[in-house]
Design a protein around this motif. Structure first.
Motif, PDB file in Angstrom:
ATOM      1  N   LEU A  71       2.942 -48.286  24.720  1.00 42.03           N
ATOM      2  CA  LEU A  71       3.629 -48.290  23.430  1.00 42.03           C
ATOM      3  C   LEU A  71       3.065 -47.131  22.622  1.00 42.03           C
ATOM      4  O   LEU A  71       1.864 -47.043  22.390  1.00 42.03           O
ATOM      5  N   CYS A  72       3.934 -46.266  22.222  1.00 40.23           N
ATOM      6  CA  CYS A  72       3.513 -45.081  21.489  1.00 40.23           C
ATOM      7  C   CYS A  72       2.954 -45.478  20.133  1.00 40.23           C
ATOM      8  O   CYS A  72       3.562 -46.257  19.410  1.00 40.23           O
ATOM      9  N   ASN A  73       1.808 -44.933  19.778  1.00 39.71           N
ATOM     10  CA  ASN A  73       1.226 -45.293  18.482  1.00 39.71           C
ATOM     11  C   ASN A  73       1.808 -44.461  17.337  1.00 39.71           C
ATOM     12  O   ASN A  73       1.442 -44.625  16.188  1.00 39.71           O
ATOM     13  N   LYS A  74       2.738 -43.561  17.669  1.00 44.57           N
ATOM     14  CA  LYS A  74       3.395 -42.777  16.628  1.00 44.57           C
ATOM     15  C   LYS A  74       4.786 -43.333  16.321  1.00 44.57           C
ATOM     16  O   LYS A  74       5.112 -43.598  15.181  1.00 44.57           O
ATOM     17  N   CYS A  75       5.605 -43.525  17.369  1.00 39.58           N
ATOM     18  CA  CYS A  75       6.977 -43.994  17.123  1.00 39.58           C
ATOM     19  C   CYS A  75       7.143 -45.465  17.466  1.00 39.58           C
ATOM     20  O   CYS A  75       8.189 -46.051  17.226  1.00 39.58           O
ATOM     21  N   ASN A  76       6.078 -46.075  18.019  1.00 45.43           N
ATOM     22  CA  ASN A  76       6.065 -47.503  18.287  1.00 45.43           C
ATOM     23  C   ASN A  76       7.068 -47.947  19.355  1.00 45.43           C
ATOM     24  O   ASN A  76       7.456 -49.105  19.409  1.00 45.43           O
ATOM     25  N   ILE A  94       1.174 -37.369  26.126  1.00 44.70           N
ATOM     26  CA  ILE A  94       2.222 -37.297  25.114  1.00 44.70           C
ATOM     27  C   ILE A  94       3.263 -38.384  25.360  1.00 44.70           C
ATOM     28  O   ILE A  94       3.444 -38.857  26.471  1.00 44.70           O
ATOM     29  N   CYS A  95       3.910 -38.756  24.268  1.00 49.90           N
ATOM     30  CA  CYS A  95       4.990 -39.734  24.316  1.00 49.90           C
ATOM     31  C   CYS A  95       6.262 -38.994  24.685  1.00 49.90           C
ATOM     32  O   CYS A  95       6.583 -37.965  24.103  1.00 49.90           O
ATOM     33  N   ARG A  96       7.009 -39.534  25.669  1.00 49.90           N
ATOM     34  CA  ARG A  96       8.230 -38.852  26.082  1.00 49.90           C
ATOM     35  C   ARG A  96       9.381 -39.093  25.121  1.00 49.90           C
ATOM     36  O   ARG A  96      10.417 -38.437  25.206  1.00 49.90           O
ATOM     37  N   VAL A  97       9.209 -40.059  24.237  1.00 55.24           N
ATOM     38  CA  VAL A  97      10.272 -40.374  23.295  1.00 55.24           C
ATOM     39  C   VAL A  97      10.222 -39.412  22.102  1.00 55.24           C
ATOM     40  O   VAL A  97      11.193 -38.739  21.781  1.00 55.24           O
ATOM     41  N   CYS A  98       9.037 -39.329  21.464  1.00 53.64           N
ATOM     42  CA  CYS A  98       8.950 -38.509  20.260  1.00 53.64           C
ATOM     43  C   CYS A  98       8.177 -37.214  20.503  1.00 53.64           C
ATOM     44  O   CYS A  98       8.064 -36.384  19.602  1.00 53.64           O
ATOM     45  N   GLN A  99       7.638 -37.030  21.722  1.00 53.29           N
ATOM     46  CA  GLN A  99       6.898 -35.820  22.095  1.00 53.29           C
ATOM     47  C   GLN A  99       5.596 -35.638  21.335  1.00 53.29           C
ATOM     48  O   GLN A  99       4.993 -34.578  21.362  1.00 53.29           O
TER      49      GLN A  99
HETATM   50 ZN   LIG Z   1       6.408 -41.764  20.452  1.00 53.79          ZN
END
Ligand SMILES: [Zn+2]
Length: 103
Positions: A71-76, A94-99
């Motif tokens: 679970l991304c700690n930036k975009c959740n 890196i998160c593949r959703v929000c980069q």
């Molecule tokens: Zn993210």
């Protein structure tokens, strides 16, 4: 291993599918993790001296990392993990959703 201790993860397979939890321990060699409150198993144990209590003890059993998503700690959002090399040569996840960088 892409998942580390302290990460928040979403369980995507097994009886705890859909639940979220925090990684309590990571076992990189086995690609397994222990997640808080996930994959609880009951252990029946008999008192053995003062150290162990008799009765049924519930505890977490390790699950395979392929059964969870970070679970991304930036975009959740649950995401696959990517890697990026930083200027100093270190690898960052890196998160593949929000980069955004997850570490
Ligand atoms: Zn993210």
């Amino acid at each position: 291993m892409k998942i580390r201790k302290g990460d928040a993860v979403l369980v995507i397979a097994g009886k705890d599918r859909g639940k979220r939890g925090k990684v309590r321990r990571a076992f990189p060699k086995e690609n397994k993790i222990i997640v808080e409150g996930i994959n609880m198993i009951k252990r029946h144990s008999r008192a053995r001296g003062v150290a162990r209590q008799a009765g049924i003890i519930e505890r977490e059993a390790p699950i395979h990392v392929s059964n969870v998503m970070l679970l991304c700690n930036k975009c959740n959002k649950p995401t696959r993990t990517g890697f990026r090399f930083l200027a100093d040569g270190k690898k960052a996840r890196i998160c593949r959703v929000c980069q955004e960088m997850v570490d």
